[in-house]
Design a protein around this motif. Structure first.
Motif, PDB file in Angstrom:
ATOM      1  N   GLU A 139      24.830  -2.547 -19.301  1.00  0.00           N
ATOM      2  CA  GLU A 139      23.854  -3.634 -19.489  1.00  0.00           C
ATOM      3  C   GLU A 139      24.337  -4.620 -20.547  1.00  0.00           C
TER       4      GLU A 139
ATOM      5  N   GLN B 254      13.421  -8.139 -17.105  1.00  0.00           N
ATOM      6  CA  GLN B 254      14.662  -7.578 -17.630  1.00  0.00           C
ATOM      7  C   GLN B 254      15.607  -7.492 -16.438  1.00  0.00           C
TER       8      GLN B 254
ATOM      9  N   ARG C 236      15.315  -2.536 -29.588  1.00  0.00           N
ATOM     10  CA  ARG C 236      15.484  -2.881 -28.172  1.00  0.00           C
ATOM     11  C   ARG C 236      16.967  -2.852 -27.787  1.00  0.00           C
TER      12      ARG C 236
ATOM     13  N   THR D  33      14.796  -6.898 -24.100  1.00  0.00           N
ATOM     14  CA  THR D  33      14.233  -6.269 -22.911  1.00  0.00           C
ATOM     15  C   THR D  33      12.981  -7.060 -22.530  1.00  0.00           C
ATOM     16  N   ALA D  34      12.367  -6.719 -21.414  1.00  0.00           N
ATOM     17  CA  ALA D  34      11.206  -7.489 -20.948  1.00  0.00           C
ATOM     18  C   ALA D  34      10.074  -7.494 -21.970  1.00  0.00           C
TER      19      ALA D  34
END
Length: 308
Positions: free
Chosen positions: A195, A77, A187, A55-56
């Motif tokens: 996703e 992300q 995560r 993720t970011a």
């Protein structure tokens, strides 16, 4: 969310750097999530693209350190995209929305492949000024799953997570690497079925980088000498593809050196960006540039000229 073992810095990061959500496509379910930190007057920032499981916020150590030194850093992300062209088109729209004409890209694994594809996609009107490719690849066929790429969308979450976890280190690792793996598992758990399925599809659908379209872009190839999901053959292919690239080798770091070897990674990032200081493509506030400080950091980590 499970307990984060990586660092108390993480919770401080989450409380101080706001997560933005931006929609740039007609489909309002496609939401880009990003952290944008550092001086806003910088028009050519460094943008981080995560791996399949990321993720970011997996780049929180880079955001904290680099913005402290005066760099503008954006960690992204990406939303659900099912092919590379669709991703590139969405990313271009995001940059337009952020009013960024040129960027530096740091991509980890799949993020590195997408960074190369975006540079290739925009080669006639270049948007990528330089690339840092961490544990990345140039041809999806190395995973030998191009034939299953079109079926990921059908698989339940637990099967997709099992595929991803199969590439995580399973042998004995040092405590920092163990914490990094725990963090990435956490995560991974936060990602939904679509996703994960879309990222695995991007990771494995038949595609390769066309080097002649991006040969003029400065590249740093960052990889590790210990066990990672990247085969020796894939690394050699990257070296052949970018014969003039700088090489940033880490003795250890596994799949996620930006988490467990962040001091070295952050230094290599600075060394890469140093070549643009004093130009309009600098990712750092000019008032924050200190070559002396960088030399001291190099000395502390024992990085030699050859490694640059």
């Amino acid at each position: 969310m499970g307990e984060i073992k990586v660092s108390p810095d993480y919770n401080w990061f989450r409380s101080t750097v706001p997560l933005k959500k931006i929609i740039v496509d007609d489909d309002d379910s496609k939401i880009w999530s990003l952290y944008d930190a550092g001086p806003r007057n910088i028009r050519c920032p460094l943008i981080f693209l995560p791996p399949v499981s990321g993720t970011a916020d997996v780049f929180f150590r880079q955001i904290l350190a680099l913005t402290g030194w005066g760099y503008r850093v954006i960690a992204l992300q990406y939303p659900v995209y099912w092919d590379h062209l669709e991703f590139c088109d969405g990313f271009r729209k995001l940059l337009d929305h952020l009013q960024l004409d040129k960027i530096h890209l740091f991509g980890a694994s799949l993020g590195g492949f997408l960074a190369q594809k975006f540079a290739e996609y925009t080669h006639k009107s270049p948007r990528v000024h330089s690339l840092i490719l961490c544990n990345s690849f140039s041809d999806t066929s190395i995973f030998n799953q191009t034939w299953t790429a079109n079926s990921f969308w059908l698989m339940p979450s637990f099967m997709l997570k099992k595929i991803v976890l199969g590439n995580f280190s399973s042998g004995p690792v040092d405590p920092m690497m163990a914490d990094a793996i725990d963090f990435m598992v956490d995560r991974l758990e936060s990602l939904g079925q679509s996703e994960l399925a879309s990222r695995l599809t991007l990771n494995c659908q038949n595609s390769y980088v066309e080097p002649h379209k991006i040969r003029d872009i400065p590249v740093t190839i960052m990889d590790v000498f210990d066990q990672s999901a990247l085969s020796t053959e894939a690394k050699e292919e990257m070296y052949k593809l970018y014969p003039n690239a700088r090489r940033a080798h880490l003795k250890t770091g596994g799949n996620f050196p930006y988490l467990c070897r962040s001091a070295e990674v952050n230094l290599y990032v600075q060394i890469h960006l140093l070549q643009f200081h004093g130009t309009k493509y600098a990712a750092i506030d000019p008032s924050m540039v200190s070559a002396e400080e960088l030399e001291v950091q190099k000395g502390n980590l024992g990085i030699s000229q050859e490694e640059q």
